[in-house]
Design a protein around this motif. Structure first.
Motif, PDB file in Angstrom:
ATOM      1  N   GLN A 218       0.837  -1.221   0.030  1.00  0.00           N
ATOM      2  CA  GLN A 218       0.126  -0.118   0.006  1.00  0.00           C
ATOM      3  C   GLN A 218       0.886   1.204   0.064  1.00  0.00           C
ATOM      4  O   GLN A 218       0.482   2.306  -0.510  1.00  0.00           O
TER       5      GLN A 218
ATOM      6  N   ARG B 124       2.250  -0.057  -4.423  1.00  0.00           N
ATOM      7  CA  ARG B 124       1.078   0.453  -5.353  1.00  0.00           C
ATOM      8  C   ARG B 124       1.395   1.668  -5.697  1.00  0.00           C
ATOM      9  O   ARG B 124       1.106   2.314  -6.998  1.00  0.00           O
TER      10      ARG B 124
ATOM     11  N   TRP C 158      -5.052   3.073 -13.422  1.00  0.00           N
ATOM     12  CA  TRP C 158      -5.582   2.710 -11.937  1.00  0.00           C
ATOM     13  C   TRP C 158      -5.067   1.230 -11.622  1.00  0.00           C
ATOM     14  O   TRP C 158      -4.932   0.702 -12.281  1.00  0.00           O
TER      15      TRP C 158
ATOM     16  N   ASP D  67      -5.857  -1.254  -7.754  1.00  0.00           N
ATOM     17  CA  ASP D  67      -6.525  -1.253  -6.500  1.00  0.00           C
ATOM     18  C   ASP D  67      -6.343  -2.736  -5.978  1.00  0.00           C
ATOM     19  O   ASP D  67      -5.716  -3.618  -6.592  1.00  0.00           O
TER      20      ASP D  67
ATOM     21  N   TRP E 225      -7.709  -6.092  -2.852  1.00  0.00           N
ATOM     22  CA  TRP E 225      -8.570  -6.255  -2.049  1.00  0.00           C
ATOM     23  C   TRP E 225      -8.192  -7.608  -1.002  1.00  0.00           C
ATOM     24  O   TRP E 225      -7.306  -8.215  -1.410  1.00  0.00           O
TER      25      TRP E 225
ATOM     26  N   THR F  80     -12.687  -4.429   0.544  1.00  0.00           N
ATOM     27  CA  THR F  80     -11.567  -3.409   0.310  1.00  0.00           C
ATOM     28  C   THR F  80     -10.631  -3.255   1.421  1.00  0.00           C
ATOM     29  O   THR F  80     -11.222  -3.429   2.606  1.00  0.00           O
TER      30      THR F  80
END
Length: 259
Positions: free
Chosen positions: A29, A33, A44, A46, A48, A252
């Motif tokens: 994180q 990323r 983009w 993301d 999870w 998330t």
């Protein structure tokens, strides 16, 4: 979202306790990323989590049963340049001593997929292209294999997904929309061991992501019930064409709170 290619990573942390999960989440994180999002060719990205209490709410093959985390990144044209930047960052990160080779981390899927189609629920008030940028509570993910990807049975299955299943899911409370993806190729990078040894043919794997605005667990129960209800519209041959490798809710990740 206008993107020629997306990347999925399914990650398992072997024999990991809270300290190992925290270290991995901090790296991903706060380091990995952000470095990837700063690349000009990345639209983009993301990620999870699949905590222990989520596993009973889905099904998984032996290969993917221990999946702890899923990450995805969307690329933009020119995709060849974007993928070179992506690969170069992986090599640079290894030279910096900042990953991606991390003890205990096993990546069971490292693969590129082609976006097929996006769908937005009327309740979301946005277009499908906006869904990846829109905050979500989690996902419902389905990874399937179609051994005969260009057969009549597979074609029927895809038509059913597009015209019956996904429209039926968009009406459920807590569903914001969905995207489907078709397998292009597995990643091969010198800084990582080969994640997937199966020589999957192009288009033989399929991923469906359902974006969630509500708690993933009860929403997954509603998704499963609606899927069972609508499955009667499939012929026996079309139903048999799909081998589900992983069907699961994902949560998330909230930085620091979930570490």
């Amino acid at each position: 979202m206008t993107s020629p290619l997306v990347f999925f990573s399914f990650v398992t942390l072997e024999d990991a306790g809270p300290a190992e999960h925290r270290a991995y989440n901090e790296w991903h994180q706060l380091d990995h990323r952000p470095e990837n999002l700063a690349l000009p060719g990345v639209l983009w990205g993301d990620r999870w989590a699949r905590p222990a209490d989520y596993r009973a709410a889905g099904v998984a093959s032996d290969e993917h049963a221990a999946t702890d985390y899923v990450a995805m990144y969307w690329f933009k044209d020119p995709v060849e340049r974007a993928l070179k930047e992506w690969s170069d960052l992986g090599s640079d990160s290894f030279q910096w001593g900042r990953g991606p080779l991390i003890p205990g981390v096993r990546r069971k899927l490292l693969s590129f997929f082609r976006p097929v189609k996006g769908y937005a629920a009327p309740s979301a008030l946005v277009s499908p292209d906006v869904l990846p940028y829109r905050p979500n509570r989690g996902l419902h993910l389905t990874l399937s294999r179609h051994a005969a990807p260009h057969s009549a049975a597979t074609h029927e299955h895809y038509a059913w997904q597009d015209r019956s299943l996904i429209p039926g899911l968009l009406d459920l409370d807590g569903v914001a929309g969905a995207w489907t993806f078709s397998f292009a190729h597995h990643q091969s990078h010198p800084s990582l061991p080969l994640a997937t040894e199966t020589p999957d043919a192009p288009e033989s794997l399929r991923i469906r992501l359902v974006y969630l605005d509500a708690d993933p667990l009860p929403t997954t129960a509603a998704i499963d019930a609606r899927t069972t209800e609508l499955a009667g519209g499939l012929s026996a041959e079309a139903a048999a064409s799909e081998e589900i490798l992983l069907s699961t809710p994902l949560r998330t990740i909230i930085p620091w709170q979930d570490w």
